[in-house]
Design an enzyme around this catalytic site. Structure first.
Site, PDB file in Angstrom:
ATOM      1  N   TYR A 139     -20.728  12.705   8.015  1.00 31.75           N
ATOM      2  CA  TYR A 139     -21.511  13.781   7.948  1.00 31.75           C
ATOM      3  C   TYR A 139     -22.596  13.210   5.962  1.00 31.75           C
ATOM      4  CZ  TYR A 139     -25.477  16.728   7.608  1.00 31.75           C
ATOM      5  OH  TYR A 139     -26.013  18.066   7.768  1.00 31.75           O
TER       6      TYR A 139
ATOM      7  N   ASP B 114     -20.349   9.496  -1.234  1.00 33.22           N
ATOM      8  CA  ASP B 114     -20.986  10.931  -0.674  1.00 33.22           C
ATOM      9  C   ASP B 114     -20.294  12.443  -1.640  1.00 33.22           C
ATOM     10  OD1 ASP B 114     -21.607  13.531  -0.128  1.00 33.22           O
ATOM     11  OD2 ASP B 114     -22.927  12.279   2.382  1.00 33.22           O
TER      12      ASP B 114
ATOM     13  N   LYS C  75     -23.994  20.707  -3.600  1.00 34.49           N
ATOM     14  CA  LYS C  75     -23.756  21.862  -3.740  1.00 34.49           C
ATOM     15  C   LYS C  75     -22.952  21.777  -4.979  1.00 34.49           C
ATOM     16  CE  LYS C  75     -22.092  20.694   0.929  1.00 34.49           C
ATOM     17  NZ  LYS C  75     -22.676  21.815   2.092  1.00 34.49           N
TER      18      LYS C  75
END
Length: 446
Positions: free
Chosen positions: A144, A246, A274
Site C-alpha cells: 500500500y 516508503d 504518520k
C-alpha cells in the site's frame, strides 16, 4: 443486555445523513460491531463516547508513536497558533524541521514537505520519471502506497485475479481510476530476489524506480528476507533506477533514522508520514540532492497551498526533538514491550487452542490467524498471506478483545508506542486472556 456502544451507534446512524457512508475514510467502516466514536485519549489509553476505556494498540493507524495527547506537543501547537496558523510562505520552523530530518535519516540530504504521505508518493513517482525519463514504477504485490490512482496498483487483488506467478496483476481495487495509470506500473512478488531480477531484466531501460515498504507493515508485517534490500539497491544502481523507501509507517519506529537505519541501507528518496507529525496532517519527501535535482531546477512541479504549514511544523519539531532526545535508547524499550506482547499473545493462543501466530519485529506486528489446515511458519509474501489468514476468525477475536478494552487495528496490525509501559502490556494480556476464552467458546467457522 446493555449495549456498550450505544452512543457510537447513535452517532454513526446520524452521520450517514450528512457524511457519505458515515465515515471520512473507507477503512473506518470495517470496524465491528460499529465504527467507534472517541472523546479523548491520554498516553496509551483512549476513551470512546460511551465511556469505554481501551489500551490502544491501534494508536492512530500508527501515527501516534508518542501516544495520545503527549505532554508538550499541544503547547507547541498552541504557541504557534497564537502567532499564526498559515502563511502560504516561508517560516524558520520549516528549516528547523528539515535540519532535524537531515540529522536523523541516512537518506535525507534535502527535504520537501506535504500534508499527507499519499501526496508524497505522487511527488516521488513524478520526480523519478522525470529524473530517469522512463515511464514505469516497480512496486510489490500487496503493498500500500496511499489511496491515489498510482498508490493502489496491485494492492490486495483477490486470488482469482492474481495473474501469473511471473507477472502479478496490476489490478486496482477502486473504480474510477484512469485506465492508463495501470500501464505505468510493474508488479513483483515481495521477498523473492530472483523473481525481482527477472522482472527488472524483462523491463530493462523502462523502469524509473522501485518503491517498497522496507518492512511491509500494511500487509502482514512481513520483514524482508536476507538479500532482498541489497538486491533492490544493486539493481537500482546497475540500471539507473531510483530506490524509493516508503517509510510512512516504519519512519522513526524501528530506529531514529527509520527502517533504513535499522536494516542498513540508504535509498535515493524516502516517503515519511504518520509519526513525523504525531497525529497532525504532515508528511515529507526526503532524499539525495541528485534525486531532487528536477525539483530544484523547477522542471518538476511540486506545490501545495498548505505545504509547510506552521502548526504542523511546530508539531513535527516537537516529535523529532523527542526522538533526538531519546538517542540510542530509541526504540529499545518499544522493541522489548512489543516482543513481550507478541510472546504473551502466542502463549494465550496456545492455552485456548486458537491458531493465532503474531509475526513482526515488535514495534509493529500482525496477528496472523491461521485457517484450518494451514501450514505453520512465517508468512513472507502476499499470496501466502491470503492462503493462510483466517480473516473472519480474526475479526471475531478482535471484537472480543475490544469488549475487554484492548484495541488493535481491524486488519490485524498492532503498534506499540513510546507511551506504552510494562503495566499496559501486563494488563492487556490479562484482558486478552478473558477475550481469548470468550472467542474459543463462541467461535464457529462458517
Amino acid at each position: 443486555m446493555t449495549d456498550r456502544y450505544a452512543k457510537s451507534r447513535e452517532l454513526f446512524h446520524r452521520a450517514q445523513n450528512s457524511i457519505a457512508a458515515g465515515v471520512n475514510s473507507g477503512i473506518r467502516k470495517m470496524e465491528q460491531p460499529v465504527p467507534l466514536y472517541f472523546s479523548h485519549g491520554s498516553g496509551s489509553r483512549v476513551w470512546d463516547v460511551d465511556g469505554n476505556e481501551y489500551i490502544d494498540f491501534q494508536i492512530g493507524q500508527g501515527a501516534l508513536l508518542y501516544g495520545h495527547a503527549p505532554a508538550g506537543m499541544a503547547e507547541a501547537i498552541g504557541e504557534q497558533a497564537k502567532l499564526g496558523t498559515h502563511w502560504a510562505a516561508q517560516c524558520e520552523l520549516e528549516i528547523e524541521v528539515a535540519e532535524r530530518l537531515q540529522k536523523l535519516m541516512p537518506g535525507a540530504e534535502l527535504v520537501r514537505f506535504n500534508n499527507s504521505a499519499t501526496e508524497v508518493v505522487l511527488s516521488a513517482f513524478r520526480l523519478a520519471r522525470a529524473h530517469t525519463g522512463r515511464p514505469l514504477i516497480l512496486k510489490f504485490e500487496g503493498a500500500y502506497h496511499g489511496w491515489a490512482d498510482e498508490g493502489l496498483v496491485g494492492f490486495c487483488p483477490p486470488a482469482d485475479k492474481w495473474g501469473d506467478d511471473e507477472a502479478p496483476t496490476r489490478l486496482h481495487p477502486s473504480q474510477g481510476v484512469i485506465p492508463e495509470v495501470l500501464g505505468t506500473f510493474v508488479v513483483a512478488r515481495w521477498n523473492d530476489p530472483a523473481h525481482l531480477r527477472r522482472i527488472v531484466d524483462a523491463h530493462h531501460g523502462q523502469i524509473a524506480a522501485i518503491v517498497f515498504e522496507p518492512i511491509m507493515c500494511n500487509t502482514c508485517c512481513m520483514e524482508p528476507v536476507p538479500g532482498l534490500i541489497s538486491t533492490i539497491r544493486e539493481l537500482c544502481d546497475r540500471d539507473g533506477m531510483l530506490m524509493i523507501a516508503d517509510e510512512t509507517i516504519t519512519g522513526f519506529r524501528f530506529a531514529p533514522g527509520g527502517a533504513q537505519e535499522y536494516l542498513g541501507f540508504t535509498p535515493d528518496l524516502t516517503i515519511l508520514g504518520k509519526a513525523i507529525g504525531g497525529g497532525v496532517p504532515f508528511a515529507a519527501l526526503v532524499g539525495k540532492k541528485s534525486a531532487m535535482a528536477k525539483i530544484i531546477d523547477g522542471s518538476v512541479v511540486h506545490a501545495g497551498t498548505l505545504n509547510g504549514n506552521p502548526l504542523c511544523l511546530a508539531a513535527s519539531k516537537w516529535c523529532l526533538d523527542h526522538v533526538l532526545e531519546l538517542g540510542e535508547n530509541h526504540p529499545r524499550v518499544v522493541f522489548d514491550l512489543g516482543e513481550q506482547l507478541m510472546t504473551g499473545l502466542r502463549a494465550l493462543a496456545d492455552k485456548h487452542n486458537i491458531p493465532l501466530r503474531p509475526q513482526g519485529p515488535g514495534p509493529a506486528f500482525h496477528a496472523v490467524m491461521l485457517k484450518p489446515g494451514a501450514t505453520e511458519g512465517p508468512i513472507n509474501d502476499y499470496r501466502n498471506y491470503v492462503r493462510r489468514q483466517d480473516a473472519p476468525r480474526w475479526t471475531h477475536l478482535r471484537t472480543c478483545l475490544l469488549e475487554q478494552g484492548v484495541r488493535a487495528i481491524e486488519r490485524g496490525l498492532w503498534f506499540v508506542s513510546l507511551a506504552h509501559r510494562q503495566q499496559d502490556i501486563d494488563e492487556a494480556l490479562a484482558k486478552a486472556d478473558a477475550a481469548f476464552a470468550k472467542h474459543a467458546a463462541e467461535w464457529k467457522a462458517a
